[in-house]
Design a protein around this motif. Structure first.
Motif, PDB file in Angstrom:
ATOM      1  N   ASP A 124      -3.675  -3.631  -1.053  1.00 42.73           N
ATOM      2  CA  ASP A 124      -3.871  -3.491   0.398  1.00 42.73           C
ATOM      3  C   ASP A 124      -2.656  -3.883   1.222  1.00 42.73           C
ATOM      4  OD1 ASP A 124      -6.366  -2.334   0.389  1.00 42.73           O
ATOM      5  OD2 ASP A 124      -7.447  -4.231   0.504  1.00 42.73           O
ATOM      6  N   ALA A 125      -1.479  -3.498   0.764  1.00 44.43           N
ATOM      7  CA  ALA A 125      -0.256  -3.790   1.526  1.00 44.43           C
ATOM      8  C   ALA A 125      -0.321  -3.181   2.926  1.00 44.43           C
ATOM      9  CB  ALA A 125       0.958  -3.256   0.772  1.00 44.43           C
ATOM     10  N   VAL A 126      -0.727  -1.924   3.022  1.00 41.35           N
ATOM     11  CA  VAL A 126      -0.729  -1.257   4.324  1.00 41.35           C
ATOM     12  C   VAL A 126      -1.707  -1.919   5.282  1.00 41.35           C
ATOM     13  CG1 VAL A 126      -1.226   0.900   5.532  1.00 41.35           C
ATOM     14  CG2 VAL A 126       0.043   0.950   3.371  1.00 41.35           C
ATOM     15  N   LYS A 127      -2.934  -2.161   4.841  1.00 42.77           N
ATOM     16  CA  LYS A 127      -3.945  -2.777   5.716  1.00 42.77           C
ATOM     17  C   LYS A 127      -3.521  -4.169   6.168  1.00 42.77           C
ATOM     18  CE  LYS A 127      -8.036  -0.347   3.968  1.00 42.77           C
ATOM     19  NZ  LYS A 127      -9.342  -0.486   3.267  1.00 42.77           N
ATOM     20  N   ARG A 128      -2.909  -4.920   5.258  1.00 45.45           N
ATOM     21  CA  ARG A 128      -2.497  -6.284   5.613  1.00 45.45           C
ATOM     22  C   ARG A 128      -1.443  -6.269   6.711  1.00 45.45           C
ATOM     23  NH1 ARG A 128      -2.834 -11.060   1.506  1.00 45.45           N
ATOM     24  NH2 ARG A 128      -2.398 -12.820   2.893  1.00 45.45           N
ATOM     25  N   LEU A 129      -0.482  -5.371   6.603  1.00 47.79           N
ATOM     26  CA  LEU A 129       0.575  -5.284   7.599  1.00 47.79           C
ATOM     27  C   LEU A 129       0.053  -4.732   8.918  1.00 47.79           C
ATOM     28  CD1 LEU A 129       3.346  -4.012   5.179  1.00 47.79           C
ATOM     29  CD2 LEU A 129       3.169  -6.293   6.185  1.00 47.79           C
ATOM     30  N   GLU A 130      -0.915  -3.828   8.856  1.00 54.30           N
ATOM     31  CA  GLU A 130      -1.525  -3.314  10.089  1.00 54.30           C
ATOM     32  C   GLU A 130      -2.296  -4.408  10.814  1.00 54.30           C
ATOM     33  OE1 GLU A 130      -2.147   1.433   9.067  1.00 54.30           O
ATOM     34  OE2 GLU A 130      -3.745   0.005   8.572  1.00 54.30           O
ATOM     35  N   ARG A 131      -2.957  -5.274  10.059  1.00 51.85           N
ATOM     36  CA  ARG A 131      -3.711  -6.371  10.685  1.00 51.85           C
ATOM     37  C   ARG A 131      -2.783  -7.326  11.435  1.00 51.85           C
ATOM     38  NH1 ARG A 131      -6.975  -6.426   5.853  1.00 51.85           N
ATOM     39  NH2 ARG A 131      -5.747  -8.170   5.046  1.00 51.85           N
ATOM     40  N   ILE A 132      -1.542  -7.455  10.960  1.00 54.78           N
ATOM     41  CA  ILE A 132      -0.579  -8.326  11.637  1.00 54.78           C
ATOM     42  C   ILE A 132      -0.138  -7.718  12.965  1.00 54.78           C
ATOM     43  CG2 ILE A 132       1.702  -9.420  11.424  1.00 54.78           C
ATOM     44  CD1 ILE A 132       1.294  -9.335   8.378  1.00 54.78           C
ATOM     45  N   GLY A 133      -0.255  -6.408  13.074  1.00 60.86           N
ATOM     46  CA  GLY A 133       0.111  -5.755  14.324  1.00 60.86           C
ATOM     47  C   GLY A 133       1.164  -4.678  14.195  1.00 60.86           C
ATOM     48  N   TYR A 134       1.526  -4.336  12.968  1.00 57.61           N
ATOM     49  CA  TYR A 134       2.535  -3.305  12.763  1.00 57.61           C
ATOM     50  C   TYR A 134       1.915  -1.921  12.754  1.00 57.61           C
ATOM     51  CZ  TYR A 134       6.118  -6.740  11.710  1.00 57.61           C
ATOM     52  OH  TYR A 134       7.012  -7.765  11.813  1.00 57.61           O
ATOM     53  N   VAL A 135       2.673  -0.974  13.252  1.00 54.54           N
ATOM     54  CA  VAL A 135       2.355   0.440  13.076  1.00 54.54           C
ATOM     55  C   VAL A 135       3.013   0.857  11.769  1.00 54.54           C
ATOM     56  CG1 VAL A 135       2.604   2.772  13.986  1.00 54.54           C
ATOM     57  CG2 VAL A 135       2.263   0.834  15.554  1.00 54.54           C
ATOM     58  N   VAL A 136       2.208   1.137  10.748  1.00 56.92           N
ATOM     59  CA  VAL A 136       2.729   1.350   9.400  1.00 56.92           C
ATOM     60  C   VAL A 136       2.662   2.829   9.028  1.00 56.92           C
ATOM     61  CG1 VAL A 136       2.506   0.753   6.966  1.00 56.92           C
ATOM     62  CG2 VAL A 136       1.991  -0.958   8.726  1.00 56.92           C
ATOM     63  N   GLU A 137       3.798   3.337   8.598  1.00 53.68           N
ATOM     64  CA  GLU A 137       3.878   4.691   8.056  1.00 53.68           C
ATOM     65  C   GLU A 137       4.153   4.575   6.562  1.00 53.68           C
ATOM     66  OE1 GLU A 137       6.703   8.684   8.464  1.00 53.68           O
ATOM     67  OE2 GLU A 137       7.466   6.707   9.035  1.00 53.68           O
ATOM     68  N   ASP A 138       3.221   5.039   5.749  1.00 50.33           N
ATOM     69  CA  ASP A 138       3.446   5.069   4.305  1.00 50.33           C
ATOM     70  C   ASP A 138       4.015   6.438   3.960  1.00 50.33           C
ATOM     71  OD1 ASP A 138       3.486   4.980   1.559  1.00 50.33           O
ATOM     72  OD2 ASP A 138       1.477   4.123   1.359  1.00 50.33           O
ATOM     73  N   MET A 139       5.279   6.456   3.579  1.00 44.33           N
ATOM     74  CA  MET A 139       5.981   7.710   3.310  1.00 44.33           C
ATOM     75  C   MET A 139       5.794   8.195   1.873  1.00 44.33           C
ATOM     76  SD  MET A 139       9.512   6.832   5.373  1.00 44.33           S
ATOM     77  CE  MET A 139      10.208   8.460   5.111  1.00 44.33           C
ATOM     78  N   GLY A 140       4.970   7.478   1.104  1.00 41.50           N
ATOM     79  CA  GLY A 140       4.754   7.872  -0.279  1.00 41.50           C
ATOM     80  C   GLY A 140       5.910   7.447  -1.165  1.00 41.50           C
ATOM     81  N   ASP A 141       6.009   8.069  -2.322  1.00 40.53           N
ATOM     82  CA  ASP A 141       7.029   7.715  -3.312  1.00 40.53           C
ATOM     83  C   ASP A 141       8.126   8.774  -3.368  1.00 40.53           C
ATOM     84  OD1 ASP A 141       5.484   5.545  -3.952  1.00 40.53           O
ATOM     85  OD2 ASP A 141       4.653   6.421  -5.782  1.00 40.53           O
ATOM     86  N   ILE A 142       9.351   8.309  -3.596  1.00 31.09           N
ATOM     87  CA  ILE A 142      10.419   9.271  -3.841  1.00 31.09           C
ATOM     88  C   ILE A 142      10.325   9.739  -5.290  1.00 31.09           C
ATOM     89  CG2 ILE A 142      11.897   8.103  -2.156  1.00 31.09           C
ATOM     90  CD1 ILE A 142      13.661   7.272  -4.582  1.00 31.09           C
ATOM     91  N   PRO A 143      10.772  10.942  -5.595  1.00 28.92           N
ATOM     92  CA  PRO A 143      10.685  11.426  -6.979  1.00 28.92           C
ATOM     93  C   PRO A 143      11.666  10.710  -7.893  1.00 28.92           C
ATOM     94  CG  PRO A 143      11.852  13.005  -5.593  1.00 28.92           C
ATOM     95  CD  PRO A 143      11.332  11.950  -4.673  1.00 28.92           C
ATOM     96  N   VAL A 144      11.187  10.333  -9.066  1.00 24.24           N
ATOM     97  CA  VAL A 144      12.015   9.675 -10.074  1.00 24.24           C
ATOM     98  C   VAL A 144      11.749  10.339 -11.420  1.00 24.24           C
ATOM     99  CG1 VAL A 144      12.520   7.511 -11.296  1.00 24.24           C
ATOM    100  CG2 VAL A 144      11.956   7.462  -8.853  1.00 24.24           C
ATOM    101  N   ALA A 145      12.809  10.663 -12.141  1.00 18.38           N
ATOM    102  CA  ALA A 145      12.645  11.247 -13.471  1.00 18.38           C
ATOM    103  C   ALA A 145      11.970  10.237 -14.386  1.00 18.38           C
ATOM    104  CB  ALA A 145      14.003  11.641 -14.045  1.00 18.38           C
ATOM    105  N   HIS A 146      11.004  10.683 -15.162  1.00 16.27           N
ATOM    106  CA  HIS A 146      10.274   9.778 -16.056  1.00 16.27           C
ATOM    107  C   HIS A 146      10.639  10.001 -17.520  1.00 16.27           C
ATOM    108  CE1 HIS A 146       7.714   7.806 -13.110  1.00 16.27           C
ATOM    109  NE2 HIS A 146       7.681   8.970 -12.486  1.00 16.27           N
ATOM    110  N   ILE A 147      11.798  10.612 -17.742  1.00 18.90           N
ATOM    111  CA  ILE A 147      12.301  10.777 -19.103  1.00 18.90           C
ATOM    112  C   ILE A 147      13.714  10.241 -19.164  1.00 18.90           C
ATOM    113  CG2 ILE A 147      10.857  12.776 -19.640  1.00 18.90           C
ATOM    114  CD1 ILE A 147      13.295  14.540 -19.057  1.00 18.90           C
ATOM    115  N   ASN A 148      14.133   9.915 -20.352  1.00 17.71           N
ATOM    116  CA  ASN A 148      15.494   9.438 -20.552  1.00 17.71           C
ATOM    117  C   ASN A 148      16.433  10.641 -20.540  1.00 17.71           C
ATOM    118  OD1 ASN A 148      17.960   8.476 -21.536  1.00 17.71           O
ATOM    119  ND2 ASN A 148      16.970   6.954 -22.838  1.00 17.71           N
TER     120      ASN A 148
END
Length: 299
Positions: free
Chosen positions: A32-56
Protein backbone atom coordinates in the motif's frame (compact mmCIF):
# COMPACT_ATOMS: atom_id res chain seq x y z
CA UNK A 1 9.32 18.38 -0.87
CA UNK A 2 6.90 18.71 -3.79
CA UNK A 3 3.31 17.74 -3.03
CA UNK A 4 3.08 15.95 -6.38
CA UNK A 5 4.78 12.58 -6.35
CA UNK A 6 5.42 10.20 -9.24
CA UNK A 7 6.23 6.54 -8.61
CA UNK A 8 8.10 4.43 -11.12
CA UNK A 9 9.03 0.79 -10.62
CA UNK A 10 12.15 -0.86 -11.99
CA UNK A 11 11.76 -4.68 -11.89
CA UNK A 12 15.49 -5.27 -12.25
CA UNK A 13 17.28 -8.38 -11.02
CA UNK A 14 20.20 -8.39 -13.46
CA UNK A 15 22.63 -6.52 -11.22
CA UNK A 16 23.15 -9.53 -8.95
CA UNK A 17 22.77 -13.32 -8.91
CA UNK A 18 19.79 -14.01 -6.62
CA UNK A 19 16.43 -14.05 -8.37
CA UNK A 20 13.33 -12.43 -6.97
CA UNK A 21 14.32 -8.80 -6.42
CA UNK A 22 12.59 -7.90 -9.69
CA UNK A 23 9.33 -8.38 -7.75
CA UNK A 24 10.30 -5.66 -5.27
CA UNK A 25 8.21 -2.89 -6.87
CA UNK A 26 5.11 -5.12 -6.85
CA UNK A 27 5.73 -6.04 -3.21
CA UNK A 28 5.93 -2.39 -2.16
CA UNK A 29 2.78 -1.55 -4.09
CA UNK A 30 1.07 -4.54 -2.44
CA UNK A 31 2.14 -3.05 0.91
CA UNK A 32 0.00 0.00 0.00
CA UNK A 33 2.73 2.50 -0.88
CA UNK A 34 0.36 4.61 -2.98
CA UNK A 35 -2.46 4.75 -0.41
CA UNK A 36 -0.04 5.58 2.41
CA UNK A 37 1.45 8.51 0.53
CA UNK A 38 -2.00 9.76 -0.51
CA UNK A 39 -3.12 9.73 3.12
CA UNK A 40 -0.20 12.03 3.96
CA UNK A 41 -1.53 14.51 1.43
CA UNK A 42 0.38 13.81 -1.76
CA UNK A 43 -1.11 13.66 -5.21
CA UNK A 44 0.41 10.37 -6.36
CA UNK A 45 0.86 9.27 -9.95
CA UNK A 46 1.89 5.64 -10.33
CA UNK A 47 3.61 5.48 -13.71
CA UNK A 48 3.97 1.71 -13.61
CA UNK A 49 7.20 -0.14 -14.36
CA UNK A 50 9.81 0.57 -16.99
CA UNK A 51 10.61 -2.40 -19.25
CA UNK A 52 13.57 -4.52 -18.18
CA UNK A 53 14.99 -7.52 -20.03
CA UNK A 54 14.49 -10.68 -17.97
CA UNK A 55 17.13 -12.75 -19.73
CA UNK A 56 20.88 -12.67 -19.60
CA UNK A 57 21.81 -10.76 -22.74
CA UNK A 58 25.54 -10.85 -22.04
CA UNK A 59 26.32 -14.55 -21.93
CA UNK A 60 29.55 -14.03 -23.84
CA UNK A 61 30.52 -10.78 -22.14
CA UNK A 62 33.28 -10.30 -19.61
CA UNK A 63 32.31 -11.80 -16.22
CA UNK A 64 33.45 -8.63 -14.43
CA UNK A 65 30.35 -6.84 -15.76
CA UNK A 66 27.37 -9.18 -15.68
CA UNK A 67 24.45 -8.13 -17.92
CA UNK A 68 26.08 -4.82 -18.82
CA UNK A 69 24.04 -4.13 -21.96
CA UNK A 70 20.64 -4.86 -20.41
CA UNK A 71 21.40 -2.86 -17.26
CA UNK A 72 22.68 0.12 -19.25
CA UNK A 73 19.56 0.08 -21.43
CA UNK A 74 17.23 0.03 -18.41
CA UNK A 75 19.27 2.74 -16.65
CA UNK A 76 19.02 5.00 -19.70
CA UNK A 77 15.25 4.50 -19.82
CA UNK A 78 14.97 5.25 -16.10
CA UNK A 79 17.14 8.38 -16.44
CA UNK A 80 14.75 9.73 -19.08
CA UNK A 81 11.77 8.89 -16.87
CA UNK A 82 13.20 10.63 -13.78
CA UNK A 83 14.17 13.63 -15.90
CA UNK A 84 10.59 13.92 -17.20
CA UNK A 85 9.12 13.64 -13.68
CA UNK A 86 11.24 16.51 -12.37
CA UNK A 87 10.43 18.61 -15.44
CA UNK A 88 6.74 18.43 -14.57
CA UNK A 89 7.50 19.57 -11.01
CA UNK A 90 6.80 16.22 -9.39
CA UNK A 91 8.92 14.29 -6.87
CA UNK A 92 10.46 11.10 -8.34
CA UNK A 93 10.11 8.03 -6.12
CA UNK A 94 11.73 4.95 -7.67
CA UNK A 95 10.99 1.42 -6.47
CA UNK A 96 13.55 -1.33 -7.09
CA UNK A 97 14.77 -3.75 -8.12
CA UNK A 98 18.43 -4.25 -7.33
CA UNK A 99 20.65 -1.28 -6.56
CA UNK A 100 22.08 -1.04 -10.07
CA UNK A 101 18.97 1.01 -10.88
CA UNK A 102 20.54 3.97 -9.03
CA UNK A 103 22.75 4.56 -12.07
CA UNK A 104 19.63 5.62 -13.97
CA UNK A 105 17.94 7.47 -11.10
CA UNK A 106 20.97 9.64 -10.47
CA UNK A 107 21.54 10.27 -14.16
CA UNK A 108 18.02 11.66 -14.44
CA UNK A 109 18.10 13.68 -11.24
CA UNK A 110 21.57 15.17 -11.76
CA UNK A 111 20.42 16.98 -14.90
CA UNK A 112 18.49 19.38 -12.68
CA UNK A 113 21.10 20.25 -10.04
CA UNK A 114 24.52 21.83 -10.20
CA UNK A 115 25.64 20.23 -6.92
CA UNK A 116 23.48 17.18 -6.31
CA UNK A 117 24.03 15.51 -2.95
CA UNK A 118 23.51 11.83 -2.23
CA UNK A 119 22.66 9.99 0.97
CA UNK A 120 23.57 6.33 0.40
CA UNK A 121 21.74 4.41 3.15
CA UNK A 122 23.26 0.97 2.78
CA UNK A 123 25.30 -1.80 4.38
CA UNK A 124 27.57 -1.60 1.33
CA UNK A 125 29.45 1.20 -0.39
CA UNK A 126 28.53 0.11 -3.93
CA UNK A 127 31.82 1.71 -4.96
CA UNK A 128 33.30 -1.17 -6.91
CA UNK A 129 34.28 -1.03 -10.56
CA UNK A 130 34.83 -3.85 -13.03
CA UNK A 131 38.49 -3.80 -11.93
CA UNK A 132 37.82 -4.13 -8.19
CA UNK A 133 34.57 -6.12 -7.97
CA UNK A 134 35.00 -9.64 -6.58
CA UNK A 135 31.73 -10.77 -8.21
CA UNK A 136 31.17 -8.72 -11.36
CA UNK A 137 27.69 -7.85 -10.06
CA UNK A 138 26.77 -4.33 -11.16
CA UNK A 139 24.54 -3.73 -8.13
CA UNK A 140 27.83 -3.23 -6.29
CA UNK A 141 28.93 -0.47 -8.69
CA UNK A 142 26.21 2.22 -8.98
CA UNK A 143 27.70 4.83 -6.66
CA UNK A 144 31.13 4.44 -8.26
CA UNK A 145 29.59 4.80 -11.72
CA UNK A 146 27.67 7.90 -10.64
CA UNK A 147 30.92 9.41 -9.38
CA UNK A 148 32.49 8.74 -12.78
CA UNK A 149 34.50 5.63 -11.91
CA UNK A 150 34.15 2.41 -13.87
CA UNK A 151 33.15 1.20 -17.31
CA UNK A 152 32.26 3.98 -19.81
CA UNK A 153 28.86 2.45 -20.57
CA UNK A 154 27.91 2.79 -16.89
CA UNK A 155 29.46 6.18 -16.24
CA UNK A 156 28.06 7.55 -19.49
CA UNK A 157 24.37 6.83 -18.84
CA UNK A 158 22.48 10.05 -19.48
CA UNK A 159 25.22 11.42 -21.72
CA UNK A 160 27.41 13.05 -19.07
CA UNK A 161 29.60 12.29 -16.08
CA UNK A 162 30.14 12.52 -13.23
CA UNK A 163 26.63 12.88 -11.85
CA UNK A 164 27.84 13.50 -8.30
CA UNK A 165 31.00 14.86 -6.69
CA UNK A 166 32.67 12.74 -3.98
CA UNK A 167 32.42 15.57 -1.47
CA UNK A 168 28.62 15.62 -1.92
CA UNK A 169 28.11 11.99 -0.87
CA UNK A 170 27.31 10.65 2.60
CA UNK A 171 27.17 6.88 3.14
CA UNK A 172 25.19 5.78 6.21
CA UNK A 173 25.17 2.27 7.69
CA UNK A 174 28.25 0.79 6.00
CA UNK A 175 29.54 -2.45 7.48
CA UNK A 176 30.71 -4.50 4.48
CA UNK A 177 33.28 -2.81 2.22
CA UNK A 178 35.64 -4.44 -0.28
CA UNK A 179 39.28 -3.41 -0.40
CA UNK A 180 38.88 -1.41 -3.61
CA UNK A 181 35.98 0.48 -2.07
CA UNK A 182 37.99 1.35 1.01
CA UNK A 183 40.78 2.71 -1.16
CA UNK A 184 38.38 4.83 -3.21
CA UNK A 185 36.75 6.22 -0.06
CA UNK A 186 40.14 7.21 1.37
CA UNK A 187 41.47 8.61 -1.90
CA UNK A 188 38.44 10.84 -2.47
CA UNK A 189 37.60 11.61 1.18
CA UNK A 190 34.02 10.35 0.92
CA UNK A 191 32.07 10.91 4.12
CA UNK A 192 31.03 7.58 5.66
CA UNK A 193 29.14 6.76 8.86
CA UNK A 194 29.80 3.10 9.52
CA UNK A 195 27.86 1.17 12.15
CA UNK A 196 30.66 2.05 14.56
CA UNK A 197 29.84 5.75 14.24
CA UNK A 198 26.10 5.12 14.44
CA UNK A 199 26.55 3.06 17.61
CA UNK A 200 28.95 5.54 19.14
CA UNK A 201 27.33 8.85 18.16
CA UNK A 202 23.69 7.79 17.88
CA UNK A 203 21.45 8.25 14.86
CA UNK A 204 20.32 11.73 15.93
CA UNK A 205 23.83 13.14 15.74
CA UNK A 206 24.65 11.22 12.55
CA UNK A 207 21.64 12.75 10.81
CA UNK A 208 22.23 16.22 12.25
CA UNK A 209 25.78 16.15 10.91
CA UNK A 210 24.67 14.70 7.55
CA UNK A 211 21.98 17.32 7.07
CA UNK A 212 24.29 20.19 8.04
CA UNK A 213 27.08 18.85 5.82
CA UNK A 214 24.88 18.53 2.73
CA UNK A 215 22.86 21.70 3.30
CA UNK A 216 25.91 23.92 2.95
CA UNK A 217 27.24 22.39 -0.27
CA UNK A 218 24.32 21.01 -2.35
CA UNK A 219 21.25 22.35 -4.17
CA UNK A 220 19.34 19.06 -4.02
CA UNK A 221 19.76 15.69 -2.31
CA UNK A 222 18.90 12.20 -3.54
CA UNK A 223 18.18 9.46 -1.01
CA UNK A 224 19.16 5.97 -2.13
CA UNK A 225 17.89 3.56 0.50
CA UNK A 226 18.90 -0.08 0.26
CA UNK A 227 16.83 -2.19 2.64
CA UNK A 228 19.95 -4.16 3.58
CA UNK A 229 21.07 -1.02 5.40
CA UNK A 230 18.70 -2.20 8.11
CA UNK A 231 19.47 -5.16 10.31
CA UNK A 232 18.27 -8.47 8.79
CA UNK A 233 16.02 -8.96 11.83
CA UNK A 234 13.97 -5.96 10.67
CA UNK A 235 14.41 -6.41 6.91
CA UNK A 236 15.00 -10.11 6.13
CA UNK A 237 13.95 -9.98 2.47
CA UNK A 238 17.19 -8.74 0.91
CA UNK A 239 19.76 -10.50 -1.24
CA UNK A 240 22.91 -9.49 0.64
CA UNK A 241 22.03 -9.24 4.35
CA UNK A 242 24.72 -8.18 6.80
CA UNK A 243 24.29 -8.65 10.54
CA UNK A 244 24.55 -5.71 12.91
CA UNK A 245 22.64 -3.16 10.87
CA UNK A 246 20.56 -0.08 11.52
CA UNK A 247 17.41 -0.73 13.54
CA UNK A 248 13.83 -0.16 12.40
CA UNK A 249 13.36 2.66 14.90
CA UNK A 250 16.70 4.33 14.05
CA UNK A 251 15.69 4.24 10.38
CA UNK A 252 12.37 5.91 11.12
CA UNK A 253 14.20 8.61 13.06
CA UNK A 254 16.56 9.16 10.13
CA UNK A 255 13.64 9.50 7.71
CA UNK A 256 11.73 11.80 10.08
CA UNK A 257 14.74 14.09 10.38
CA UNK A 258 15.14 14.16 6.60
CA UNK A 259 11.46 15.09 6.28
CA UNK A 260 11.96 17.98 8.71
CA UNK A 261 15.05 19.15 6.84
CA UNK A 262 13.18 19.39 3.50
CA UNK A 263 16.47 18.52 1.77
CA UNK A 264 15.39 15.47 -0.21
CA UNK A 265 14.52 16.09 -3.86
CA UNK A 266 14.36 12.48 -5.14
CA UNK A 267 14.43 9.02 -3.59
CA UNK A 268 14.59 5.32 -4.31
CA UNK A 269 13.96 2.23 -2.20
CA UNK A 270 15.76 -0.86 -3.48
CA UNK A 271 16.70 -4.52 -2.92
CA UNK A 272 13.34 -5.76 -1.60
CA UNK A 273 13.24 -9.47 -2.49
CA UNK A 274 9.86 -11.08 -1.70
CA UNK A 275 11.18 -14.60 -2.30
CA UNK A 276 13.59 -14.18 0.61
CA UNK A 277 11.11 -12.28 2.78
CA UNK A 278 8.76 -13.20 5.63
CA UNK A 279 5.12 -12.40 4.74
CA UNK A 280 6.15 -9.24 2.84
CA UNK A 281 7.74 -7.82 6.00
CA UNK A 282 10.57 -6.02 4.20
CA UNK A 283 8.26 -4.34 1.70
CA UNK A 284 6.06 -3.19 4.56
CA UNK A 285 9.13 -1.77 6.32
CA UNK A 286 10.08 0.06 3.13
CA UNK A 287 6.62 1.59 2.83
CA UNK A 288 6.59 2.58 6.50
CA UNK A 289 9.91 4.35 6.01
CA UNK A 290 8.49 6.13 2.97
CA UNK A 291 5.74 7.39 5.22
CA UNK A 292 8.26 8.92 7.62
CA UNK A 293 10.36 10.38 4.79
CA UNK A 294 7.34 12.14 3.34
CA UNK A 295 6.16 13.65 6.60
CA UNK A 296 3.82 11.12 8.20
CA UNK A 297 3.25 11.93 11.89
CA UNK A 298 1.55 10.13 14.76
CA UNK A 299 0.02 13.34 16.14
Amino acid sequence: MRKKLSIVGVPMDLGQMRRGVDMGPSAMRYADAVKRLERIGYVVEDMGDIPVAHINEDKNAQPSLRNLKAITKAASHLADCVDSIIKKDSFPLVLGGDHSIAIGTLAGAAKHFHDLGVIWYDAHGDLNTDETSPSGNIHGMPLAASLGFGHPELTGVGGFHPKVKPENVVIIGARDLDQGERELIREHSIKVYTMHEIDRLGMTRVMEETIAYLKERTDGVHLSLDLDGLDPHDAPGVGTPVLGGISYRESHLAMEMLAESELITSAEFVEVNPILDEKNKTAEVAVALMGSLFGEKLL
